[in-house]
Design a protein around this motif. Structure first.
Motif, mmCIF file in Angstrom:
data_model
loop_
_atom_site.group_PDB
_atom_site.id
_atom_site.type_symbol
_atom_site.label_atom_id
_atom_site.label_comp_id
_atom_site.label_asym_id
_atom_site.label_seq_id
_atom_site.Cartn_x
_atom_site.Cartn_y
_atom_site.Cartn_z
ATOM 1 N N ASP A 1 0.402 -1.317 0.208
ATOM 2 C CA ASP A 1 -0.101 0.407 0.133
ATOM 3 C C ASP A 1 0.882 1.343 0.340
ATOM 4 N N THR A 2 0.323 2.261 -0.558
ATOM 5 C CA THR A 2 0.520 3.580 -0.317
ATOM 6 C C THR A 2 0.693 4.901 0.551
ATOM 7 N N LYS A 3 1.118 5.344 0.828
ATOM 8 C CA LYS A 3 0.677 5.886 2.572
ATOM 9 C C LYS A 3 1.395 7.793 2.899
ATOM 10 N N LEU A 4 0.375 7.997 3.084
ATOM 11 C CA LEU A 4 1.130 9.455 2.893
ATOM 12 C C LEU A 4 1.184 10.379 3.816
ATOM 13 N N ILE A 5 2.504 10.833 4.096
ATOM 14 C CA ILE A 5 2.583 11.441 5.543
ATOM 15 C C ILE A 5 2.160 12.776 4.571
ATOM 16 N N ALA A 6 1.220 13.980 5.677
ATOM 17 C CA ALA A 6 1.242 14.764 4.673
ATOM 18 C C ALA A 6 1.805 16.206 5.194
ATOM 19 N N LYS A 7 2.753 16.501 4.538
ATOM 20 C CA LYS A 7 2.989 18.045 4.682
ATOM 21 C C LYS A 7 2.384 19.150 5.763
ATOM 22 N N ASP A 8 1.140 19.393 6.437
ATOM 23 C CA ASP A 8 0.710 19.601 7.353
ATOM 24 C C ASP A 8 0.434 19.440 8.619
ATOM 25 N N LEU B 1 6.923 18.864 7.396
ATOM 26 C CA LEU B 1 7.721 18.432 6.233
ATOM 27 C C LEU B 1 7.276 19.622 5.663
ATOM 28 N N ALA B 2 8.340 19.739 4.170
ATOM 29 C CA ALA B 2 8.216 20.732 3.049
ATOM 30 C C ALA B 2 7.484 20.482 2.126
ATOM 31 N N ASP B 3 7.277 19.279 1.982
ATOM 32 C CA ASP B 3 6.299 18.577 0.957
ATOM 33 C C ASP B 3 5.844 16.717 1.732
ATOM 34 N N ASP B 4 4.521 17.090 0.327
ATOM 35 C CA ASP B 4 4.548 15.237 1.365
ATOM 36 C C ASP B 4 4.999 14.490 1.356
ATOM 37 N N LEU B 5 4.844 13.789 1.535
ATOM 38 C CA LEU B 5 6.027 12.101 1.669
ATOM 39 C C LEU B 5 4.519 11.037 1.625
ATOM 40 N N TYR B 6 5.122 10.582 0.830
ATOM 41 C CA TYR B 6 4.499 9.237 0.520
ATOM 42 C C TYR B 6 5.958 7.703 0.784
ATOM 43 N N VAL B 7 5.085 7.240 1.337
ATOM 44 C CA VAL B 7 5.929 6.020 1.580
ATOM 45 C C VAL B 7 5.307 4.714 1.026
ATOM 46 N N THR B 8 6.005 3.653 1.608
ATOM 47 C CA THR B 8 5.399 2.661 0.423
ATOM 48 C C THR B 8 5.437 1.250 1.528
ATOM 49 N N VAL B 9 3.870 0.717 2.482
ATOM 50 C CA VAL B 9 4.446 -0.442 2.791
ATOM 51 C C VAL B 9 3.657 -1.887 2.827
ATOM 52 N N LYS B 10 5.126 -2.861 3.156
ATOM 53 C CA LYS B 10 3.927 -3.818 2.978
ATOM 54 C C LYS B 10 2.298 -4.467 3.668
ATOM 55 N N LYS B 11 1.271 -4.939 3.920
ATOM 56 C CA LYS B 11 0.484 -4.669 4.246
ATOM 57 C C LYS B 11 0.708 -6.227 5.372
ATOM 58 N N GLY B 12 0.517 -5.700 6.514
ATOM 59 C CA GLY B 12 0.339 -6.295 7.613
ATOM 60 C C GLY B 12 1.601 -6.085 8.845
#
Length: 356
Positions: A276-283, A296-307
């Motif tokens: 899954d892709t998860k968002l860590i929002a810049k705000d 954060l200066a910009d939104d950060l997307y991370v790829t996570v393994k389910k579970g």
């Protein structure tokens, strides 16, 4: 110490609302024997995380997926409302065409549509000549673009359409990065997701259909381009979005179109089953152990393994640390201190800058 632990727990709870997982997205799997393409890669289209690869840095011939660069370059560096006069050279180019006539006047956006939807080599050459006067100059611009804008260095283009040339090559990894870059552009994204389009030209009146059959046969497909010449085999770049996760896959030198599409299905099934892709929002506000607040200066997307679990921590030096399984540091990003951001917006601060 207690404050640090509490901060971590608060950050964990806020991220838990986004969904469980870890940015340590490697999954030990090898189905390379089940894939027919010589080189493949699967990445997260937002984070860029490589989820699977085989021979992804091996130099290969791209064929018509070259047109991804021609299209995004035209969109970003030219005026799509321009009128392009078709040359004799463009009229006579071999391979797939949208049957442009010498002297015909066509809007640049229409040429980009003919290029990316119907894979028109004549449209590609017309675009190159309009922007750079000739094919050679445009190839230089293409190479400069992918190095400076996209950040790839194992690719070299000699033409705008992908007809075979020994010095016209790329890699699956580079094409994935190029596709990720191009798909951020709304105009490009709209064109490559178009399944069919009426085409009214002086030499051809028809409905053109997107050559990328993934748009019809895989749920959530959003683009982007296929290709074939004999020495490159069948090449394919596709993006698929399901929920908040968008994945991009590249397959190079498949023995047939059927095999390329089968490989694509296999890669995307694997990707969406496991990640899954998860968002860590810049705000989102982060706090270090001493109470200083950051964003954060910009939104950060991370790829996570389910579970799997994912934790965030903020160091006293203003870095956001992404921690995965077994307390493994799997990502780090610099933060902006909130007090500094506020100061930059006060009249007093702006006045002090003017006095300097």
């Amino acid at each position: 110490m207690l404050r640090k632990i509490s901060g971590v727990l608060i950050l964990y709870i806020s991220l838990y609302l986004l969904g469980n997982g870890t940015v340590n997205a490697s999954v030990k799997v090898d189905f390379s024997e089940d894939l027919f393409s010589e080189a493949v890669i699967l990445i997260d289209g937002k984070s860029g995380k490589v989820l699977y690869e085989k021979n992804s840095e091996q130099q290969m011939y791209p064929a018509s997926i070259t047109k991804i660069i021609t299209g995004i370059l035209a969109i970003e560096q030219a005026d799509l409302s321009d009128t392009v006069t078709i040359s004799k050279n463009a009229r006579e180019v071999i391979g797939t065409r949208v049957y442009l006539l010498e002297g015909e006047e066509v809007e640049l956006k229409k040429l980009v549509q003919g290029l990316l939807i119907s894979s028109g080599n004549d449209a590609g050459l017309a675009i190159a000549e309009h922007i750079s006067e000739n094919e050679m100059n445009f190839a230089r611009k293409m190479n400069q673009f992918v190095r400076e804008k996209v950040g790839v260095d194992n690719t070299n283009f000699t033409n705008p359409h992908g007809l075979f040339d020994e010095e016209h090559y790329t890699t699956a990894y580079d094409m994935a990065k190029i596709a990720k870059y191009a798909m951020k552009n709304d105009t490009f994204r709209e064109i490559v997701s178009t399944k069919e389009l009426p085409w009214i030209g002086e030499g051809w009146e028809t409905t053109i259909y997107n050559h990328n059959r993934m748009l019809w046969n895989y749920e959530g497909a959003t683009g982007i381009k296929n290709g074939y010449v004999q020495k490159s085999g069948y090449t394919l770049v596709t993006s698929v979005q399901q929920g908040e996760t968008e994945l991009i896959a590249v397959t190079l030198n498949a023995p047939s179109s059927k095999h390329a599409y089968r490989d694509m299905h296999r890669l995307f099934d694997y990707g969406f089953d496991n990640f899954d892709t998860k968002l860590i929002a810049k705000d989102q506000v982060f706090q270090d152990p001493f109470g200083s607040k950051y964003t954060l200066a910009d939104d950060l997307y991370v790829t996570v393994k389910k579970g799997d679990a994912l934790f965030l921590d903020v160091s006293i030096y203003g870095y956001l640390k992404v921690v995965g399984k077994n307390n493994q540091l799997v990502g780090i990003r610099g933060l902006q201190r909130m007090e500094e951001q506020v100061a930059k917006r006060t009249p007093e601060f702006l006045a002090s800058i003017e006095r300097r």
